[in-house]
Design an enzyme around this catalytic site. Structure first.
Site, mmCIF file in Angstrom:
data_model
loop_
_atom_site.group_PDB
_atom_site.id
_atom_site.type_symbol
_atom_site.label_atom_id
_atom_site.label_comp_id
_atom_site.label_asym_id
_atom_site.label_seq_id
_atom_site.Cartn_x
_atom_site.Cartn_y
_atom_site.Cartn_z
ATOM 1 N N SER A 1 -16.638 -33.579 2.881
ATOM 2 C CA SER A 1 -16.412 -34.001 4.260
ATOM 3 C C SER A 1 -15.218 -33.265 4.867
ATOM 4 O O SER A 1 -14.202 -33.055 4.205
ATOM 5 C CB SER A 1 -16.161 -35.510 4.270
ATOM 6 O OG SER A 1 -15.969 -35.960 5.574
ATOM 7 N N TYR B 1 -14.743 -20.216 11.652
ATOM 8 C CA TYR B 1 -15.902 -20.314 12.541
ATOM 9 C C TYR B 1 -16.812 -19.098 12.391
ATOM 10 O O TYR B 1 -17.268 -18.808 11.296
ATOM 11 C CB TYR B 1 -15.454 -20.547 13.996
ATOM 12 C CG TYR B 1 -14.599 -21.790 14.119
ATOM 13 C CD1 TYR B 1 -15.086 -23.035 13.717
ATOM 14 C CD2 TYR B 1 -13.284 -21.726 14.580
ATOM 15 C CE1 TYR B 1 -14.305 -24.179 13.792
ATOM 16 C CE2 TYR B 1 -12.494 -22.873 14.663
ATOM 17 C CZ TYR B 1 -13.012 -24.090 14.267
ATOM 18 O OH TYR B 1 -12.232 -25.219 14.326
ATOM 19 N N LYS C 1 -18.895 -27.740 6.930
ATOM 20 C CA LYS C 1 -20.293 -27.488 6.563
ATOM 21 C C LYS C 1 -21.191 -27.306 7.792
ATOM 22 O O LYS C 1 -21.952 -26.338 7.886
ATOM 23 C CB LYS C 1 -20.816 -28.634 5.689
ATOM 24 C CG LYS C 1 -22.277 -28.523 5.305
ATOM 25 C CD LYS C 1 -22.610 -29.431 4.140
ATOM 26 C CE LYS C 1 -22.374 -30.883 4.450
ATOM 27 N NZ LYS C 1 -23.525 -31.544 5.101
ATOM 28 N N THR C 2 -21.126 -28.247 8.746
ATOM 29 C CA THR C 2 -22.009 -28.160 9.913
ATOM 30 C C THR C 2 -21.688 -26.935 10.750
ATOM 31 O O THR C 2 -22.587 -26.235 11.225
ATOM 32 C CB THR C 2 -21.901 -29.446 10.756
ATOM 33 O OG1 THR C 2 -22.360 -30.548 9.976
ATOM 34 C CG2 THR C 2 -22.754 -29.347 12.020
ATOM 35 N N ASN C 3 -20.387 -26.660 10.935
ATOM 36 C CA ASN C 3 -20.018 -25.491 11.732
ATOM 37 C C ASN C 3 -20.514 -24.204 11.080
ATOM 38 O O ASN C 3 -20.927 -23.265 11.771
ATOM 39 C CB ASN C 3 -18.500 -25.433 11.928
ATOM 40 C CG ASN C 3 -18.013 -26.494 12.899
ATOM 41 O OD1 ASN C 3 -18.786 -27.025 13.682
ATOM 42 N ND2 ASN C 3 -16.735 -26.816 12.850
ATOM 43 N N SER D 1 -14.902 -30.173 5.678
ATOM 44 C CA SER D 1 -14.646 -28.831 5.147
ATOM 45 C C SER D 1 -15.490 -27.752 5.834
ATOM 46 O O SER D 1 -15.611 -26.643 5.331
ATOM 47 C CB SER D 1 -14.892 -28.807 3.635
ATOM 48 O OG SER D 1 -13.958 -29.628 2.960
#
EC number: 4.1.1.32
Length: 607
Positions: A261, A514, A265-267, A263
């Site tokens: 969480s 990013y 992942k989704t980005n 860290s």
């Protein structure tokens, strides 16, 4: 009593095993009506929810909902894996005997849906025709309309997914309960979220929020799925999955990976190529949260995202951090926002990290529905949105969703990466060529503890493979299963560990992150192909500076690169002691994992 048979006939639900299951639970819960739903019902359900005030319009074709203020996140301490075999007990899976938990849940659910509609949601957590389809079908029974609308976005929903499956479906029962009288977080807490894994049954009582209520997602897609995978030779992980195409060479690579969480992942899953590399590389989105992984008949490793949507954390999502997510929740997408701030006059939504906070407070309510302009001075700086506020949207809304995301055969997996959040020690990327060392690295994945005041600075909260909250069987068996599945592949993936969060002595991040994260991933695929050689270290192969494509990277990042590509040996030696204690918890851990640990420790000592 509702006429179950006639309702199911009218809905075209012909599977006798599903019909029996629906009738059984209708009798227990006491539901007044039964409604079988499909994706085609979405517009009608949305309108019903708007009419009932359960949803509010958030612009054209977008919607806003609030959950009960004590019901805003997963409740890990109330989440249980139950089986009939105590050998399934692990350190993290909160195991209980099925014989104890099932009667408890039946008692709680008895009569708990009186006066309500029981919605029957037949769903599939895979494209139809997938090699793992028989493990992906389920039927969720819920007494909550919002759950239905969220499930329609997150799964493939309709009777056609279960009619031909016989008894091969997950039986998932969700009963909301009286949210205001459940004693959340007290010794009298009545909530239970139970996966009876060896019976492929999910029983959740006492919430209407997220993974507590959308049973196809975490309870089936991760907990039940991983247990099924263990028994049937495939892996189910909390992994993102993306594809990278090099337009210059025509080659395409698919990388999946686990991140604890917060860290990134989704980005990473939804990333795009940095502007400077956009002409050469195209990044495709497959999934941000779950991957099912298996070995194909050709010996290659394949994977797919079982979900049909994204249940994303809103906080800090904006045009810079995740432009793909922002584009997937624009007006007309049918997106549902939960527990963000809402303007009753303009129908706008806002959350922390979205952009500048609105200065005109007229019409704005916070996530609890309280008027922000009426706040007492001491609460003026309280968050407007809940930290775990969410948006739900379908994969089809993601602008760069992969063209083959619904291919039932999945896509070949070329790389498996792990990424924690550490301020030092972990370089930007290190490739791992040995399978046991790759699995060992995943088992020792973690993010830094925040309790620096307690002398824990630099100590990780370990989160094996990012599956700590989702484990359904023992960690030793889990490690052995990983070694077996990857060992079976004749075309092996490359493992790697990434870290976007290294900081300098002044506390600033050394890597811009990013979209720039594509650069080390490209290097990893070049390393897999033998196009670059890197530098061998005790903990893996690091890129040589000249091997990374640095075109267009800002001057500060270029200046920090030498630090980002360095191993801090004393800190690593300290970490090995922490890892040993962590792994020692797991009784019966395969000897290959201990051998990998000793190899890395020895190499560090020799360094």
């Amino acid at each position: 009593m509702v006429d179950v048979e006639r309702t199911l006939d009218e809905a075209g639900l012909t599977n006798p095993h599903v019909r029996e299951y629906v009738a059984h639970w209708a009798n227990i819960t006491g539901a007044e009506r039964i409604e079988v739903v499909s994706a085609a019902d979405d517009a009608r359900l949305i309108q019903e929810a708007l009419d009932a005030g359960e949803l509010l319009p958030a612009g054209e074709g977008r919607y806003y909902s609030r959950s009960y203020y004590k019901d805003t996140a997963r409740a890990e301490e109330r989440t249980i894996v139950a089986t009939s075999n105590e050998a399934d007990k692990g350190i993290y899976n909160n195991w209980k005997p099925a014989a104890e938990m099932k009667p408890k849940l039946v008692e709680l659910m008895t009569g708990a849906s009186v006066g309500k509609t029981m919605y029957v949601i037949p769903y599939l957590m895979s494209p139809k025709g997938s090699p793992v389809e028989k493990f992906a079908a389920g039927v969720e029974l819920t007494d909550n309309r919002n759950v239905v609308m969220q499930m329609i976005r997150m799964a493939r929903v309709g009777v056609e997914y279960v009619n031909e499956l016989g008894d091969s479906f997950v039986k998932a029962v969700h009963v909301t309960g009286d949210l205001e009288n459940l004693g959340q977080g007290t010794p009298d807490d009545k909530r239970y979220f139970v996966t009876v894994a060896d019976e492929r049954t999910i029983l959740h009582f006492g919430s209407s929020y997220g993974g507590n209520a959308l049973l196809g997602k975490i309870a089936h897609g991760l907990r039940q799925g991983s247990y099924d995978g263990w028994k049937n030779g495939f892996l189910v992980e909390q992994f993102m999955l993306l594809g990278i195409t090099d337009k210059q060479t025509g080659k395409k690579y698919n990388i999946c990976g686990g991140f604890p969480s917060a860290s990134g992942k989704t980005n990473l899953a939804m990333t795009l190529a940095p502007d400077a590399l956009g002409d050469r590389y195209y990044v495709e989105f497959y999934g941000d949260d779950i991957a099912w992984i298996w070995v194909g008949d050709d010996g290659k490793l394949y994977g797919m995202n079982p979900e049909n949507g994204v249940f994303g954390v809103a906080k800090d999502t904006n045009e810079k951090t995740n432009p793909t997510a922002i584009d997937s929740i624009v007006e007309g997408t049918g997106a549902i926002f939960t527990n963000v701030a809402y303007n009753t006059k303009t129908q706008e939504v806002w959350w922390e990290g979205r952009g500048e906070k609105p200065t005109d407070l007229d019409g704005w309510e916070d996530w609890k529905g309280e008027v922000i302009a009426d706040r007492a001075p001491e609460h003026a700086d309280d968050p407007w949105a809940h930290p775990n506020s969410r948006f739900t949207t379908t994969l089809a809304n993601v602008p760069n969703v992969a063209k083959d995301f619904e291919d039932p055969q999945g896509v070949e997996i070329h790389g498996i990466i792990f990424g924690g959040r550490t301020r030092d020690r972990e370089p930007l990327i290190r490739a791992i060529t040995d399978i046991a060392e790759g699995v060992y690295d995943g088992l020792t994945l973690g993010a830094e503890a925040t309790a620096a005041a307690d002398g824990l600075e630099g100590v990780l909260r370990y989160d094996p493979m990012s599956m700590r909250p989702f484990m359904s069987y023992s960690e030793a068996d889990y490690a052995a299963h990983w070694l077996e599945v990857i060992g079976r592949a004749t075309t092996k993936p490359i493992f790697a560990h990434v870290n976007w969060f290294q900081r300098g002595d002044d506390g600033r991040f050394l890597w811009p992150g990013y979209r720039e994260n594509l650069r080390p991933l490209n290097w990893l695929m070049e390393f897999l192909n033998g196009e670059v050689e890197g530098v061998q270290t005790a903990v893996g192969v690091l890129p040589k500076r000249e091997e990374l494509n640095l075109e267009g990277l800002d001057e500060q990042a270029l200046a920090d690169l030498d630090t980002l590509l360095t191993i801090d040996v004393p800190r690593w030696q300290q970490e090995m002691g922490f890892r040993e204690k962590h792994l020692a918890q797991f009784d019966g851990l395969p000897e290959e994992i201990w051998e990998a640990h000793r190899r890395v420790a020895k190499a560090l000592d020799e360094a």
